[in-house]
Scaffold this motif. Structure first.
Motif, mmCIF file in Angstrom:
data_model
loop_
_atom_site.group_PDB
_atom_site.id
_atom_site.type_symbol
_atom_site.label_atom_id
_atom_site.label_comp_id
_atom_site.label_asym_id
_atom_site.label_seq_id
_atom_site.Cartn_x
_atom_site.Cartn_y
_atom_site.Cartn_z
ATOM 1 N N THR A 1 0.815 -1.213 0.000
ATOM 2 C CA THR A 1 0.000 0.000 0.000
ATOM 3 C C THR A 1 0.849 1.264 0.000
ATOM 4 O O THR A 1 0.546 2.237 -0.699
ATOM 5 N N LEU A 2 1.934 1.247 0.796
ATOM 6 C CA LEU A 2 2.729 2.458 1.012
ATOM 7 C C LEU A 2 3.780 2.642 -0.077
ATOM 8 O O LEU A 2 4.987 2.666 0.196
ATOM 9 N N VAL B 1 6.530 -9.791 -6.113
ATOM 10 C CA VAL B 1 6.919 -10.565 -4.935
ATOM 11 C C VAL B 1 5.929 -10.359 -3.796
ATOM 12 O O VAL B 1 5.632 -11.293 -3.047
ATOM 13 N N PHE B 2 5.399 -9.142 -3.649
ATOM 14 C CA PHE B 2 4.362 -8.902 -2.645
ATOM 15 C C PHE B 2 3.167 -9.831 -2.873
ATOM 16 O O PHE B 2 2.699 -10.507 -1.945
ATOM 17 N N LEU C 1 -7.948 -5.799 -2.180
ATOM 18 C CA LEU C 1 -8.726 -4.629 -1.764
ATOM 19 C C LEU C 1 -7.944 -3.771 -0.781
ATOM 20 O O LEU C 1 -7.844 -2.542 -0.949
ATOM 21 N N LEU C 2 -7.374 -4.399 0.252
ATOM 22 C CA LEU C 2 -6.663 -3.645 1.278
ATOM 23 C C LEU C 2 -5.351 -3.074 0.758
ATOM 24 O O LEU C 2 -4.944 -1.982 1.156
ATOM 25 N N THR C 3 -4.688 -3.799 -0.137
ATOM 26 C CA THR C 3 -3.439 -3.310 -0.702
ATOM 27 C C THR C 3 -3.662 -2.058 -1.548
ATOM 28 O O THR C 3 -2.773 -1.218 -1.669
ATOM 29 N N VAL D 1 10.116 3.390 4.681
ATOM 30 C CA VAL D 1 9.253 2.239 4.443
ATOM 31 C C VAL D 1 10.053 1.057 3.880
ATOM 32 O O VAL D 1 9.908 -0.086 4.337
ATOM 33 N N SER D 2 10.899 1.324 2.894
ATOM 34 C CA SER D 2 11.678 0.251 2.264
ATOM 35 C C SER D 2 12.641 -0.384 3.257
ATOM 36 O O SER D 2 12.796 -1.614 3.286
ATOM 37 N N PHE D 3 13.284 0.435 4.075
ATOM 38 C CA PHE D 3 14.242 -0.118 5.046
ATOM 39 C C PHE D 3 13.526 -0.956 6.106
ATOM 40 O O PHE D 3 13.939 -2.078 6.407
#
Length: 226
Positions: free
Chosen positions: A16-17, A139-140, A167-169, A209-211
């Motif tokens: 999502t982010l 991959v997600f 939906l949530l993603t 976020v990535s880290f």
């Protein structure tokens, strides 16, 4: 089902982010003509590709993941490897973004200036393509499908769980769309301010976020393999 959704939550939040997908959607919504239609087409493109990913996983990888999970009891090697790859990809993204300082006086990227002029059909293609060519998106989704497969909750519950994941993603792109539908006039100002803030802090958000998720998924992948 509740425990399965909790297991999927880190993958949902990570998917999502993603600032770029949110910025594109907001720019489409701010288009002077057919903004709502363009945004809806963009979201539909993302949704279709994720559904196709689910079909691909079911046909090609589903049986091997279920078999490996049944033998090992916990995360199977397929899901653990996917999580490991995802963690590495996210850490690489954080490192590259950290090395590259943004120039506040630089003009916006060319693709940003062209978003508003896209047709609904091209917006659909952008939504489809952003998931298709983004390895982290693959991959997600595959990690989520692997987690669902290993939970062994039955076909019907697995389908429901996967639709909930999609939906949530996509909450971060669906929410601005709903705001625009509910409050067409006030939403323009709100979306403009949010877009400006998101563009300004895009680099910081992506690094953090990535880290954070990179370390988490790397640990999950390694612990599953050992």
């Amino acid at each position: 089902m509740g425990s399965l959704i909790l297991s999927l939550l880190p993958l949902i939040l990570g998917g999502t982010l993603v600032p770029a997908q949110i910025i594109i959607n907001i720019l489409l919504l701010q288009s002077p003509r057919q903004g709502l239609l363009k945004s809806a087409a963009y979201v539909c493109g993302m949704t279709l590709l994720r559904l196709l990913q689910g079909l691909f996983f079911l046909l090609v990888l589903g049986r091997s993941t279920a078999d490996s999970a049944g033998k090992s009891g916990g995360k199977g090697p397929v899901v653990s490897t996917l999580l490991l790859v995802l963690g590495i990809l996210l850490l690489i993204t954080a490192y590259k973004k950290w090395l590259k300082e943004d120039d506040p006086d630089a003009p916006p990227p060319r693709w940003l200036t062209r978003i508003a002029s896209l047709t609904p059909l091209k917006a659909f293609g952008i939504g489809f393509s952003i998931v298709l060519i983004g390895p982290k998106f693959w991959v997600f989704t595959l990690s989520a499908l692997g987690t669902i497969s290993e939970a062994k909750v039955g076909l019907q519950s697995s389908i429901v769980a996967f639709f909930l994941f999609i939906l949530l993603t996509q909450t971060s792109v669906l929410l601005p769309l709903f705001i625009r539908i509910i409050s067409p006039r006030r939403s323009q100002t709100m979306l403009q301010k949010f877009s400006t803030w998101l563009t300004r802090y895009d680099r910081v958000i992506l690094i953090v976020v990535s880290f954070a998720f990179g370390v988490f998924f790397l640990y999950q992948g390694v612990s599953g393999l050992v």
